[in-house]
Design an enzyme around this catalytic site. Structure first.
Site, short mmCIF file in Angstrom:
data_model
loop_
_atom_site.label_atom_id
_atom_site.label_comp_id
_atom_site.label_asym_id
_atom_site.label_seq_id
_atom_site.Cartn_x
_atom_site.Cartn_y
_atom_site.Cartn_z
N LEU A 160 -38.15 -30.03 -68.96
CA LEU A 160 -39.15 -30.92 -69.52
C LEU A 160 -39.69 -31.77 -68.38
O LEU A 160 -38.93 -32.20 -67.50
CB LEU A 160 -38.55 -31.83 -70.60
N ASP A 161 -41.00 -32.01 -68.38
CA ASP A 161 -41.58 -32.89 -67.37
C ASP A 161 -40.91 -34.25 -67.42
O ASP A 161 -40.44 -34.70 -68.47
CB ASP A 161 -43.08 -33.06 -67.61
N ARG A 162 -40.87 -34.91 -66.29
CA ARG A 162 -40.19 -36.20 -66.19
C ARG A 162 -40.57 -37.19 -67.29
O ARG A 162 -39.69 -37.82 -67.89
CB ARG A 162 -40.46 -36.81 -64.80
N ARG A 213 -50.08 -30.12 -71.35
CA ARG A 213 -50.98 -31.16 -70.85
C ARG A 213 -52.29 -30.56 -70.33
O ARG A 213 -53.37 -31.07 -70.62
CB ARG A 213 -50.26 -31.94 -69.74
N VAL A 234 -41.54 -36.72 -70.27
CA VAL A 234 -41.38 -36.17 -71.62
C VAL A 234 -39.94 -36.31 -72.08
O VAL A 234 -38.99 -36.10 -71.32
CB VAL A 234 -41.81 -34.69 -71.65
#
Length: 249
Positions: free
Chosen positions: A70-72, A176, A74
């Site tokens: 997961l992106d930072r 995104r 998120v």
């Protein structure tokens, strides 16, 4: 369904959604990198290894396999493998698309259709850590596919829309970039929606559900994590997020 709320030790604290000898499912806190990065900040993988070592008084190194990311910024449901065998089988489930990931996101504006499938080819620039949409066949690009459904617009702000997103591929920054491509940047996204968002706003993207066959028993494992009851998530009633779960559809 596993929705236990045991809490790990250490900082930041995080909830354990499921755990056995093979797997560890947690609710990732926002703004914690999944693995070590250039920032040098504490990362999720090493925090969890330290937690396992402490809770079970394990000598030596602790194995923990990273299955997905997961992106930072998120938060939400994530699964880790506690053995190399489990990691290998879960990775195969990801490759064979037998690993389901459902997200909820708050976007600016309203998608042109109430539901749809987005297919793009994405290329990541490692130097700038940004992803762009490029023509099919571009060297280094990868196909990105997602399904989205509009869950509702905000009664408090009609310029905000809640969407459910099902990822069929797992590309960096995929949701995104693809939602921005249809004119609906994510709330709080400073990287791909800076023209619409204010500095300091937290990106509104949450890993709602992760589902997969247990790598040893074959039983279906369903990890569920609801977003926090704070803006902009609290523009909608909590039962709407529960209805967005694929196991409820």
């Amino acid at each position: 369904m596993y929705t236990g709320k045991s809490v790990t030790t250490g900082q930041p604290q995080m909830s354990i959604l499921y755990e056995d000898n093979h797997l560890l499912g947690i609710e990732k806190p926002v703004n914690v990198p999944t693995q070590e990065d250039a920032s040098g900040d504490p990362d999720l993988l090493n925090l969890l290894k330290s937690d396992i070592k402490e809770r079970y008084q394990k000598p030596g190194n602790v194995y923990l396999g990273l299955v997905h990311r997961l992106d930072r910024p998120v938060g939400g449901a994530m699964i880790f493998a506690k053995t190399s065998k489990a990691a290998s089988r879960l990775s195969e489930a990801v490759r064979s698309r037998n690993f389901d990931k459902t997200y909820v996101a708050v976007v600016r504006g309203t998608p042109p259709q109430s539901q749809g499938r987005l297919i793009h080819h994405l290329l990541k620039d490692e130097r700038t850590n940004t992803v762009s949409i490029v023509p099919k066949g571009t060297q280094g690009s990868k196909e990105a596919i997602l399904n989205y459904s509009v869950l509702g617009t905000s009664a408090l702000d009609d310029k905000l829309t809640l969407v459910q997103v099902e990822l069929l591929t797992g590309r960096p920054h995929q949701i995104r970039v693809q939602m921005n491509a249809i004119g609906c940047p994510l709330y709080g996204d400073q990287k791909y929606g800076s023209a619409h968002n204010k500095p300091g706003q937290q990106i509104a993207l949450w890993s709602l559900y992760v589902g997969f066959p247990h790598p040893v028993t074959g039983d279906r494992i369903n990890l569920i994590s609801l977003p926090p009851r704070e803006h902009p998530w609290n523009c909608w009633e909590e039962d709407l997020f529960e209805k967005a779960l694929p196991i409820h559809n």
